[in-house]
Scaffold this motif. Structure first.
Motif, short mmCIF file in Angstrom:
data_model
loop_
_atom_site.label_atom_id
_atom_site.label_comp_id
_atom_site.label_asym_id
_atom_site.label_seq_id
_atom_site.Cartn_x
_atom_site.Cartn_y
_atom_site.Cartn_z
N VAL A 60 0.88 -1.16 0.00
CA VAL A 60 0.00 0.00 0.00
C VAL A 60 0.92 1.21 0.00
O VAL A 60 1.66 1.45 0.95
CB VAL A 60 -0.95 0.01 1.21
CG1 VAL A 60 -1.79 1.27 1.20
CG2 VAL A 60 -1.84 -1.22 1.19
N ILE A 61 0.90 1.94 -1.12
CA ILE A 61 1.78 3.08 -1.32
C ILE A 61 0.91 4.32 -1.51
O ILE A 61 0.14 4.39 -2.47
CB ILE A 61 2.70 2.86 -2.54
CG1 ILE A 61 3.51 1.56 -2.36
CG2 ILE A 61 3.61 4.06 -2.76
CD1 ILE A 61 4.25 1.10 -3.59
N ASP A 62 1.02 5.27 -0.59
CA ASP A 62 0.20 6.49 -0.65
C ASP A 62 -1.28 6.15 -0.82
O ASP A 62 -1.96 6.73 -1.67
CB ASP A 62 0.67 7.41 -1.78
CG ASP A 62 2.04 8.00 -1.52
OD1 ASP A 62 2.39 8.14 -0.33
OD2 ASP A 62 2.74 8.32 -2.48
N SER A 63 -1.76 5.19 -0.07
CA SER A 63 -3.16 4.71 -0.06
C SER A 63 -3.57 3.96 -1.32
O SER A 63 -4.73 3.61 -1.48
CB SER A 63 -4.14 5.85 0.24
OG SER A 63 -4.32 6.68 -0.89
N ILE A 64 -2.63 3.66 -2.21
CA ILE A 64 -2.91 2.91 -3.44
C ILE A 64 -2.41 1.48 -3.25
O ILE A 64 -1.25 1.27 -2.86
CB ILE A 64 -2.20 3.53 -4.67
CG1 ILE A 64 -2.56 5.01 -4.83
CG2 ILE A 64 -2.47 2.73 -5.92
CD1 ILE A 64 -3.98 5.29 -5.20
N LYS A 65 -3.29 0.49 -3.51
CA LYS A 65 -2.85 -0.91 -3.46
C LYS A 65 -2.03 -1.21 -4.71
O LYS A 65 -2.52 -1.08 -5.83
CB LYS A 65 -4.05 -1.85 -3.41
CG LYS A 65 -3.64 -3.33 -3.28
CD LYS A 65 -4.74 -4.31 -3.57
CE LYS A 65 -5.90 -4.19 -2.64
NZ LYS A 65 -6.91 -5.26 -2.88
N VAL A 66 -0.77 -1.57 -4.53
CA VAL A 66 0.14 -1.86 -5.63
C VAL A 66 0.48 -3.34 -5.60
O VAL A 66 0.88 -3.88 -4.56
CB VAL A 66 1.42 -1.00 -5.54
CG1 VAL A 66 2.40 -1.36 -6.64
CG2 VAL A 66 1.08 0.48 -5.59
#
Length: 96
Positions: A60-66
């Motif tokens: 989870v990078i800056d609230s984005i699931k990667v």
């Protein structure tokens, strides 16, 4: 385990990703897949929305699931997902 995220997401790319997820009503179980396609000198970065598999690692990078395939992780570490608008059009870019 990585202490720092393997990829960075620019502020404009983050907003475009959130807008795309929302406007297309993409379910929360999907994430942004970052990987590579091909190999050697002709390898290209892969970017898209996908479901995770057992071969993937999820961040989870800056609230984005990667989602990153474990086999691709070493190749994408240090890259940045960005979004550019040019005279030719607009789209996501991956910068190493």
């Amino acid at each position: 385990m990585l202490n720092t995220p393997p990829v960075r997401i620019s502020a404009i790319a983050k907003q475009e990703i959130i807008d795309t997820l929302t406007s297309n009503k993409i379910p929360e179980i999907y994430g942004l897949r970052v990987g590579i396609k091909g190999g050697g000198c002709s390898a290209q970065f892969l970017l898209g929305f996908d479901l995770p598999t057992e071969n993937d690692q999820i961040f989870v990078i800056d609230s984005i699931k990667v989602i990153i395939d474990k086999r691709h992780l070493m190749y994408v570490i240090g890259t940045e997902v960005d979004f550019e608008e040019t005279e030719e059009g607009a789209g996501f870019t991956v910068i190493k």
